[in-house]
Design an enzyme around this catalytic site. Structure first.
Site, PDB file in Angstrom:
ATOM      1  CG  ASP A  51      -1.826  -1.136   1.396  1.00 59.85           C
ATOM      2  OD1 ASP A  51      -3.042  -0.937   1.308  1.00 59.85           O
ATOM      3  OD2 ASP A  51      -1.349  -2.277   1.587  1.00 59.85           O
ATOM      4  CB  THR A 122      -5.196  -3.902   2.446  1.00 55.72           C
ATOM      5  OG1 THR A 122      -4.947  -2.847   1.528  1.00 55.72           O
ATOM      6  CG2 THR A 122      -3.924  -4.199   3.221  1.00 55.72           C
TER       7      THR A 122
HETATM    8 MG    MG Z   1      -6.534   0.623   0.049  1.00 56.68          MG
END
Ligand code: MG
Ligand code: AMP
Ligand code: MG
Length: 337
Positions: A51, A122
């Protein structure tokens, strides 16, 4: 290619290349086995090295070429010099070759807002890594003999992962790019991994094939990891023939476009503007609709609150049916504002 492509076309062309690079980063971090997981607000709100690097890459690449654009990324990162190898300077030729819709031809850089979700899904990304035996067994990924078996174990979890870059003008989501980094993984190591799609109001969507759900089936897609009673009550109220629970806002919008689901129903304030800007733009480009649970549009100006506090309801067709089925209790719980 037109001699001087409009800013919007150049921005989408750069966003496309940046999303591809981000997708490669997302794959590389998974393969490395070093996910660097950090809990943000809790165990269901995670951030990984992927990320962080993907956001750095996208934001630095776009702001280098378009310094006047406002870019809002999901992750709060400390201001630091972005490594040169993370900068993407390419542009997708196929986008540059398209004519810009007349109403967007004269848009200026400073009028555009870019919403970036560097890695959507995620939670599923980290779960897939775990199922694949990462980080301890990262060598196993490289062993071709059991590679396909490991891949199938994490199969649909990896499909949940996308990179989202949305572009807004005047509060409206007008263009978007989605990269799905693990698309095709089930075909084994010889297949090209990943795919990108983009869309723009007035032009349509590219890199994804529009399909209707067979028959008149109501197939509702919703969260698998951020559920609660309001969320499930609302799904039930749609009287679905089938419910699919998968991760990622990007993934669920792709399901709508590809005819795998008829409605994305999420009666929760958990989704943010970076989840819905790119996805709304692409869905609207093919005639679909994304609103809150009341049927109202979201605004993507730079100063809006990040939460989509009145939930997300998205469809390719029959939006009014799904809006009409939302229970009063849900509307009470998720006030517009
Ligand atoms: Mg995200
Ligand atoms: P999901 O369908 O659960 O994958 O959610 C779609 C997007 O909204 C993902 O980016 C999630 O991280 C985000 N999201 C949904 N609910 C929450 C929540 N309760 N907390 C944090 N993020 C959420
Ligand atoms: Mg997200």
């Amino acid at each position: 290619m037109s001699a001087h492509p409009a800013v919007l076309m150049r921005l989408v062309a750069s966003a496309y290349a940046a999303a591809e690079k981000a997708g490669a980063i997302v794959r590389r971090v998974l393969h490395s086995g070093e996910l660097g997981i950090v809990e943000k607000t809790g165990a269901n709100d995670l951030q990984t090295l992927a990320d962080r690097l993907a956001q750095q890459s996208i934001c630095a690449s776009l702001s280098k070429r378009f310094p006047k654009i406002t870019i809002i990324g999901e992750e709060e990162l400390t201001a630091e010099e972005v490594r040169e190898d993370l900068i993407e300077s390419g542009q997708a030729e196929a986008v540059l070759q398209m004519g810009c819709p007349a109403e967007y031809k004269d848009l200026k850089e400073e009028e555009l807002v870019v919403w970036v979700d560097p890695l959507d899904g995620t939670k599923e990304y980290t779960e897939a890594a775990k199922r694949l035996g990462f980080p301890a067994g990262s060598q196993r990924w490289r062993a071709e003999s059991d590679g396909s078996q490991l891949l199938s174990a994490a199969r649909w979890l990896l499909d949940n992962v996308t990179v989202l870059i949305g572009i807004a003008h005047g509060g409206k989501a007008i263009a978007g790019v989605i990269n799905q980094p693990f698309y095709n993984y089930q075909l084994g190591s010889s297949a090209d991994l990943g795919r990108s799609m983009w869309g723009m109001l007035g032009l349509g969507a590219f890199g994804v094939e529009l399909q209707d759900v067979p028959g008149d089936r109501r197939i509702v897609t919703t969260t698998r990891s951020h559920s609660n009673k309001v969320v499930t009550d609302c799904v039930d109220a749609m009287e679905p023939h089938e419910v699919i629970r998968v991760g990622g806002a990007g993934n669920k919008i792709i399901q709508l476009i590809e005819g795998k689901a008829s409605a994305y129903v999420f009666a929760s304030p958990g989704c943010k503007k970076w989840d819905t800007c790119a996805t709304e733009a692409i869905l609207h480009a093919v005639g679909g609709k994304l609103t809150d649970m009341h049927g109202n549009a979201y605004c993507y100006d730079a100063n809006v609150q990040h939460m989509n506090s009145a939930g997300v309801l998205a469809t390719l067709r029959n939006h009014h049916y799904y809006v009409s089925r939302v229970p009063q209790s849900v509307l009470q719980a998720l006030k517009t504002g």
